[in-house]
Design an enzyme around this catalytic site. Structure first.
Site, PDB file in Angstrom:
ATOM      1  N   ASP A 407       0.829  -1.199   0.000  1.00 29.98           N
ATOM      2  CA  ASP A 407       0.000   0.000   0.000  1.00 29.98           C
ATOM      3  C   ASP A 407       0.870   1.259   0.000  1.00 29.98           C
ATOM      4  O   ASP A 407       1.755   1.407   0.852  1.00 29.98           O
ATOM      5  CB  ASP A 407      -0.898  -0.022   1.250  1.00 29.98           C
ATOM      6  N   GLU A 436       1.357  -0.604  -5.038  1.00 30.74           N
ATOM      7  CA  GLU A 436       0.130   0.179  -5.215  1.00 30.74           C
ATOM      8  C   GLU A 436       0.492   1.653  -5.166  1.00 30.74           C
ATOM      9  O   GLU A 436       0.327   2.330  -4.168  1.00 30.74           O
ATOM     10  CB  GLU A 436      -0.901  -0.150  -4.126  1.00 30.74           C
TER      11      GLU A 436
END
Lengths: 706, 706
Positions: A407, A436
């Protein structure tokens, strides 16, 4: 040989030359130079990427002054091997040389090129020319004997007594005035002896390139099909908080659609302090589950599991069941903490303290995110912090997880990721990392260079044919294609694009076909995708209304209008066609209607050719003429000699008729020549995925490519 | 500061990161990274080239994780300077930064980029956003005080007591709750104090690029006009062997044509053994002068002068007289010996001995060149050989020679040239080296990279518009343009092209215009060029009949059909127009007739714009429509703000009328818009050299660019 070419040095002999005229170079007899070695990422600062079983083609410019013959070698080895493999490079013309090697082992490989002026080979060639010109050759043969003699001497230095003996004998035989000239000329051309001599190059003449690195990952790093799902929404009734057990029940649903990666958002305990409510309301009501990205509570942090999801036991069972269906679980690792995270209590030094003594929450002024505490990567205890963060990956690797979706890696130091990914790979070479990062182009590329296996892309916002073509031509061209592996997502929990909000069913189909065929790796966030959720939270926002990020949803996965069967068909087509397992063979084709886009993919061996034609306008039927140059296969009748044998479409078949077999609809179009007409109505199917089947000229029977 | 940024290391901090996850990096708080620094040749292996007075624009990608503000500095210094100059870089967007510096000194310069995350600047910007959002700012001001405090501490470490005091006081004033918020906010934005703080960056956060090199030469390395002439043909009667004294008489002839370099083939004693006769006949008759490239006889070698040319005295006088006419002499240095060269006797170890004891002559099997002994650069005494060869250049430098045309450098080791050129430059930074290499592309580029100021090119054999455009677009594009400076020759003593053999007068004019305008440096071999010699020795050969290489010629330089006046005109146009002094501003323009070629050049400041249109067909009149996008200047009326101000032609002026003033014929064409019609008849003039003079919209008066 090892004496001639010490393999421990990573520096290029060439680059070692002194550039100030003050001092003479170490060795002035080194005539060969090596330039422009490929693959190469940022001059060797980063490793290029390949996958297990790939044939790695290495090229370099190798040349010297004058016109003497050169010898060039490719050296390569896995970091775990002690000895270098050597393979001769062949000249491609224009001083470009190539050789290749197959990477049959995961992990880091190294390669370099060596080159030198080959005096014996030069002599051999000149001898033939002089012979053809009828010149006297006695002295030249004596000269050859001297050269063979020298090779024998080098063999002795390299402790290769047998080689030395053979070369020594060769020298004598060349110089043996007793034996007839014919015989001596024959000996001068002895390929085996020349090859043997080449294994003992003169050390003072040996140029050595810098050492380059290659990271070899498993196939899934290159070819993967992702399905993202919130486990807490896996229960079949709205009342219940979904569990890993519920997820097990859904595995067949996911597997039947043909996915091979099941990606779960964070599964850790969720903080209570500053918890957000549905639709990201600043205050949560009792019973609101909060965001899974607000990680950490009394029950634990990044190495713990949210109690309502189940136990570590349950997680491992889910992992095992998934594996039986050829599904791998991917975990979401987000380096951030809720105020309740144990780290906050146990390691306050890892967080930035504000002047008032409170801990600095996440900010993007004027926005405040009081429910998130970012780590302070500038803290003096950064070493302890890094080691702990790495241990989070290591913990889940030890549970059997092999794929990680990371993330927002772009908000943590690049150096951390370069070190951490290398460290985790050392423990588990199968580990795959998806970055990401939706941020600036150079930041995204940097993350890919430093080790992420795959990356999210701008695909979600590229809807026009020109911008799609420009973007994917950039991605498929080296060096970008050597380090950046795109993973295409038409939607995510954060991204419901305008195109999907207002394009209806066709829009979902269009984006799905593009993602599944433009990218060897793609993924969807379901069930919202297959159920065509398109309500945004606010006008102009890309946030889903009632997003699962903040609340539990209950989905009717059996809805008759679901796209699940279409998805299953697409993923079956992907599996059946090697052309779609890599982005290497991607090529765009001219089409005279900008609402349409046409591109083809070829398998590396060239046997599998798939042509995609997509109507990017979800509202209207569109038609146009497509040019297939390069997409047309060669038939058995066409000689392999033809340049088109390489599939580069010299139009050899252009005159012939062939079948364009739509793998989506099953329809078979009889096409002829390079320009053909297509019409696509989004109301029925907005895309063709065509296998080109060539028809033999004889009108009698068909011969299909399989 | 020096403590923060030790400038002795050439390595990039970035590249120093360990790539195996085993060990932690030296410094984990280093967040900024620097990529893709330009200009850069082969990753810094070679120096980029510039000329004295140039403004050198350096660019780099500088960025970090997250969204904090960055600071980037360009550091540069001449190798002779001890301290680094620093200048802040400005962001160009997309994480690209730029700064420039002027090189006011000859020789080697070094530059690098430093970057770091600027906590104070980040804080300053956030503070404004929070203020705009009406947030409480007390704690943020206190935070700023902490950051200023830290900057003060760093200043102390850098022994900058005054800076420390100022920053310390700033910290206190920011934290001073007593004073009104308004005031403290004002202080937070104090540009001077922020700038001061930036001079003391946190060492642990400072990213440093690799050190790159830049070779700065004088203007003549970039912009030069050459005339090659055999001094032995300088006498006015066929009987006599020309001398330096005769050459003096010809200096005005050469100067009036506007040349600034007079290049003489080798002036050394010529060997007698194996001497070649006229038209390269294998055996010379008595009195045949032989080839000047068969260097060395009883009278001496590379540091001696052929007696019939005169004495060293005479040579120095010629040099001085030439200088008075702004003509520099260029000498031809050919590293090869005739069998009579003193080196052969004094240093047999520098030559390859054949098995029969004789010395190996030059060969290109089956061809033999018994009159030439090449050096054996593979000999074990290579060091002594190199030093002697360098002393040849040094000898002539000491005589006042500053320009060297090097014969066949591609048949001598690259390492020799890299070392030798650097060594000679160290003694004489004004030295200019032209590489006479007509060989494979990568070999020619390598010679340029390793230090040659200028290079011969393939120009002589590029006659079509497409091949000319492709070739010169390659040459004018970085990195090639950073190291390769083309010198265009329509003819040489070795090259009489087919185009010149059969194209008549127009062919000579076409090639001359192309050479003089496509290249900031060009040259001709005269008098054969201006007298349009076009007889080849044999059909299909590029050798001149009765070539001066093997015999003395007597030229009628006053022939009325001579091109000398046309040459003088061209060279005057070159001198008057800065656009033609560099190859940077070269740009090609579309024209709808392939027999025509159109290109423009712009001076760096954009004020001087010249448009060339050439009829490449020497036999027929040709006409077509040319597109001038980008070639049209902006008038005073157009704001500098307009993108076209940079001369990139957004067509702002396309609608307007303007004059195309042919500097060759004097004709002035009234043109309108971007597409205009041209017709060129080789019988009159095969080319336009047009200065674009813009007309003010008011129809009354004209305003010319000067």
């Amino acid at each position: 040989m090892s004496a001639a070419a010490p393999t421990d040095s990573a520096g290029s002999t060439d680059a070692a030359h002194s550039m100030d005229g003050a001092s003479l170079p170490r060795e002035g007899r080194l005539r060969a130079v090596i330039e422009n070695l490929t693959p190469c990422v940022d001059g060797g600062r980063f490793a290029a990427k390949r996958t297990l079983g790939d044939e790695v083609a290495v090229q370099a410019d190798v040349f010297a002054d004058g016109h003497d013959a050169l010898c060039a070698l490719l050296l390569y080895r896995h970091e775990g091997e002690e000895h270098w493999q050597r393979t001769p490079m062949r000249s491609l013309g224009n001083d470009r040389w190539q050789a290749s090697f197959r990477v049959a082992r995961l992990g880091l490989w190294h390669y370099r090129v060596e080159g030198w002026v080959d005096a014996l080979e030069t002599w051999r060639i000149d001898l033939l020319k002089k012979q053809a010109a009828g010149q006297e050759l006695g002295i030249d043969l004596a000269r050859g004997a001297q050269l063979a003699e020298a090779a024998a001497a080098r063999a002795r230095i390299n402790h290769a007594a047998d080689d030395a003996a053979l070369l020594q004998h060769w020298a004598r035989s060349l110089d043996d005035a007793a034996s007839p000239l014919e015989e001596r000329l024959q000996r001068s051309q002895d390929a085996a002896l020349h090859a043997l001599a080449r294994t003992h190059p003169p050390p003072e003449a040996l140029a050595r390139s810098a050492l380059l690195a290659l990271m070899v990952e498993r196939e899934r790093a290159r070819y993967s099909t992702w399905y993202e799902m919130f486990p807490r929404s896996a229960a079949l009734s709205r009342e219940a908080h979904g569990s890993f057990a519920d997820c097990e029940q859904l595995l067949p649903y996911v597997a039947q659609m043909g996915f091979d990666v099941l990606y779960l958002p964070p599964i850790h305990p969720i903080g209570h302090a500053e918890r957000r409510g549905p639709n990201n309301r600043p205050v949560a009501a009792a019973g609101d589950p909060g965001s899974p990205w607000a990680i950490g509570a009394a029950e634990g942090g990044h190495k713990s599991i949210h109690p309502q999801l189940g136990s570590l036991e349950d997680f491992r069972r889910l992992l095992a069941r998934a594996a039986q269906l050829n599904l791998e679980l991917a975990l979401d690792i987000a380096f951030q903490c809720s105020p309740d995270h144990p780290y906050v209590r146990e390691h306050p030094e890892w967080f930035l303290k504000r002047p008032d003594g409170s801990i600095q929450y996440a900010e993007n002024p004027p926005k405040k995110y009081q429910d998130i505490y970012p780590f302070d990567f500038g803290c003096s205890d950064w070493r302890e912090l890094w080691l702990e963060l790495a241990s989070i990956f290591e913990f889940w690797v030890d549970q059997g997880v092999r794929i990680f979706r990371v993330d927002n890696p772009h908000t943590k130091p690049f150096a951390l990721w370069e070190w951490l990914i290398a460290r985790v790979r050392r423990r588990c070479p199968e580990a795959v990392f998806l970055a990401e990062a939706f941020t600036r182009p150079k930041v995204m590329y940097r993350l890919a260079k430093l080790g992420f296996s795959q990356s999210y892309t701008y695909f979600a916002w590229r809807n026009g044919s020109q911008e799609l073509r420009a973007y994917f031509e950039e991605l498929r061209t080296p060096p970008v294609s050597d380090f950046f592996r795109p993973n295409l997502w038409p939607n995510t929990p954060d991204i419901l694009t305008e195109y999907l909000q207002f394009g209806g069913r066709a829009a979902f189909m269009v984006r799905l076909v593009l993602a599944a065929t433009l990218g060897a790796s793609y993924g969807i966030y379901g069930p919202p995708f297959e159920l065509m959720e398109h309500q945004a939270r606010d006008p102009g926002s890309e946030e889903y209304l009632d997003s699962e990020k903040y609340q539990i949803r209950c989905w009717n996965r059996e809805r008759p209008d679901s796209l699940r069967d279409f998805i299953a068909l697409l993923n079956r087509i992907r599996r059946d066609n090697p052309a779609l397992h890599s982005d290497e063979g991607l090529r765009f084709h001219a089409i005279d209607n900008p609402a349409l886009i046409a591109y083809s993919k070829r398998s590396i061996d060239g046997t599998d050719r798939i042509l995609m034609i997509v109507n990017l306008d979800p509202h209207h039927a569109q038609s146009g003429w497509v040019s297939l140059e390069g997409a047309l296969p060669q038939g058995p009748s066409a000689g392999a000699g033809a340049g088109a044998g390489a599939g580069d479409g010299d139009g050899a078949d252009a005159a012939g008729a062939f079948q364009a077999h739509d793998l989506l609809s099953g329809a078979r179009f009889l096409w002829k020549g390079e320009r053909n007409y297509v019409a696509l109505d989004p109301a029925t199917s907005p895309a063709h995925i065509l296998r080109i089947r060539r028809r033999i000229r004889s009108e009698r029977d068909f011969d299909y490519y399989l």
